[in-house]
Scaffold this motif. Sequence first.
Motif, PDB file in Angstrom:
ATOM      1  N   GLN A 185       0.833  -1.199   0.000  1.00 16.06           N
ATOM      2  CA  GLN A 185       0.000   0.000   0.000  1.00 16.06           C
ATOM      3  C   GLN A 185       0.876   1.260   0.000  1.00 16.06           C
ATOM      4  N   LEU A 186       1.967   1.183   0.759  1.00 12.54           N
ATOM      5  CA  LEU A 186       2.896   2.316   0.796  1.00 12.54           C
ATOM      6  C   LEU A 186       3.520   2.541  -0.585  1.00 12.54           C
ATOM      7  N   ARG A 189       1.036   4.284  -2.791  1.00 16.94           N
ATOM      8  CA  ARG A 189       0.960   5.720  -2.466  1.00 16.94           C
ATOM      9  C   ARG A 189       2.139   6.465  -3.057  1.00 16.94           C
ATOM     10  N   MET A 190       3.334   5.876  -2.902  1.00 13.26           N
ATOM     11  CA  MET A 190       4.543   6.560  -3.370  1.00 13.26           C
ATOM     12  C   MET A 190       4.535   6.694  -4.893  1.00 13.26           C
ATOM     13  N   ILE A 193       2.326   9.590  -5.677  1.00 10.30           N
ATOM     14  CA  ILE A 193       2.989  10.857  -5.383  1.00 10.30           C
ATOM     15  C   ILE A 193       4.020  11.193  -6.461  1.00 10.30           C
ATOM     16  N   ALA A 194       4.858  10.193  -6.795  1.00 11.35           N
ATOM     17  CA  ALA A 194       5.982  10.474  -7.698  1.00 11.35           C
ATOM     18  C   ALA A 194       5.553  10.502  -9.159  1.00 11.35           C
ATOM     19  N   TRP A 195       4.563   9.688  -9.498  1.00 14.37           N
ATOM     20  CA  TRP A 195       4.177   9.569 -10.900  1.00 14.37           C
ATOM     21  C   TRP A 195       3.170  10.655 -11.283  1.00 14.37           C
ATOM     22  N   LEU A 196       2.112  10.787 -10.473  1.00 13.89           N
ATOM     23  CA  LEU A 196       1.079  11.763 -10.824  1.00 13.89           C
ATOM     24  C   LEU A 196       1.455  13.181 -10.411  1.00 13.89           C
ATOM     25  N   GLY A 197       2.152  13.325  -9.289  1.00 13.19           N
ATOM     26  CA  GLY A 197       2.455  14.662  -8.790  1.00 13.19           C
ATOM     27  C   GLY A 197       1.250  15.257  -8.072  1.00 13.19           C
ATOM     28  N   ALA A 198       1.529  16.306  -7.273  1.00 14.03           N
ATOM     29  CA  ALA A 198       0.490  16.914  -6.440  1.00 14.03           C
ATOM     30  C   ALA A 198      -0.633  17.508  -7.285  1.00 14.03           C
ATOM     31  N   ASP A 199      -0.270  18.058  -8.442  1.00 15.07           N
ATOM     32  CA  ASP A 199      -1.253  18.673  -9.332  1.00 15.07           C
ATOM     33  C   ASP A 199      -2.383  17.699  -9.669  1.00 15.07           C
ATOM     34  N   GLN A 200      -2.016  16.534 -10.163  1.00 14.39           N
ATOM     35  CA  GLN A 200      -3.036  15.554 -10.544  1.00 14.39           C
ATOM     36  C   GLN A 200      -3.688  14.906  -9.321  1.00 14.39           C
ATOM     37  N   LEU A 201      -2.892  14.703  -8.244  1.00 17.13           N
ATOM     38  CA  LEU A 201      -3.480  14.134  -7.017  1.00 17.13           C
ATOM     39  C   LEU A 201      -4.563  15.052  -6.454  1.00 17.13           C
ATOM     40  N   LEU A 202      -4.261  16.372  -6.445  1.00 14.44           N
ATOM     41  CA  LEU A 202      -5.225  17.322  -5.880  1.00 14.44           C
ATOM     42  C   LEU A 202      -6.503  17.375  -6.715  1.00 14.44           C
ATOM     43  N   GLY A 204      -7.821  14.837  -8.004  1.00 19.40           N
ATOM     44  CA  GLY A 204      -8.548  13.592  -7.815  1.00 19.40           C
ATOM     45  C   GLY A 204      -8.109  12.419  -8.680  1.00 19.40           C
TER      46      GLY A 204
END
Lengths: 213, 213
Positions: A185-186, A189-190, A193-202, A204
């Motif tokens: 699971q970790l 998540r990583m 974070i590393a692949w999508l970046g905060a932009d895409q994570l934020l 959704g």
Amino acid sequence: MSTTPAFRRLPRAVREQQMLDAAVRVFSRRGFHAASMDEIAEDAGISKPMVYAYLGTKEELFIACLHREGARMLETIAGAIGPDLPPDQRLWHGLQAFFGFVATYRDGWVVLYRQARGEPPFAGELAMMRARMAEVVAGMLKRTLHAEGREVRETDLEIQAYALVGASESLADWLADRPDADPDQLATRMVNIAWLGADQLLSGEVWHRPAEG
Amino acid sequence: MSTTPAFRRLPRAVREQQMLDAAVRVFSRRGFHAASMDEIAEDAGISKPMVYAYLGTKEELFIACLHREGARMLETIAGAIGPDLPPDQRLWHGLQAFFGFVATYRDGWVVLYRQARGEPPFAGELAMMRARMAEVVAGMLKRTLHAEGREVRETDLEIQAYALVGASESLADWLADRPDADPDQLATRMVNIAWLGADQLLSGEVWHRPAEG
């Protein structure tokens, strides 16, 4: 050289591994300074003079542990990353192997990372291992970019590699303190974070691990 | 309490800062063990008994350095992040302040991070400061998500915060070894990595820093 090399050498190799297993257990339980060669010998079921004869002083024994755990970790990661996979899946397999290693060999991680980091004579050794890991990651990034016909400044690749290595180390340390946390699971998540970046994570977006695990 | 508090207290505060400045310089030059209270007193232009009287033993002096440099760093970062900026620009301003701090106070960084990390009695102190930093980052992420009407598991926020803190630490350490590297350029790279992610970076997307900053 000898007529019976398998017979003569195997026990020594096996004994050395037993001693290293014992040393990793004792160092991670006691810390480098408090660990005694008596306890390591007792844990390994081998006499203390034999430990000294095979693996040298406590410092030498600690460095031998560091090298074995480090080599084991790098082999585990390298073995997990298929060269023909798309880049996000190589990232996933690498991280899955890394966090899986930390979860499986918690004692090894404590020796490899926390103790070594906390002892000035060994911190340089650890910094060199980290630099090698960053070089490997930068090389992978470079080949991926080449395959897409793109060039990026060497320094930018190096920076990206150090960021990824630093983030992964920080999370491995987080994992080492949480016996209930799931390493897969970790890793998922990583990758998010590393692949999508905060932009895409934020906004959704979610990256899903490959179905086969 | 006293009728002349400003007169009596200012010199002491100023002297303490001079001693801490000297201590940071000497610790970062010599390392914790080799640093002597004689050299610190001489560097500060103050007698050795006065250093002991004001700041205690060498351990206590080192912890005072750690707290001052850590507080200075957190204030610098917090002061740089405008609460009303969009999230990518808050990330940029925070990282610019952090890497700028490391480049400006290289000695302070060496004490704060490398020495403390390398000395078991202080490593716990550093881990606590890192945990606080991660909490601050997780809190910022949470507010950003709330503002967009979204919820994310606390654990996922914590993981993302530890990844960001670990990546930033790793790059700050990279920067401390490279006097010619530009901290603003490093901050821009780090925003590209953390904001766009590898997916968008590999397809050639670029995040540009705001024109004024």
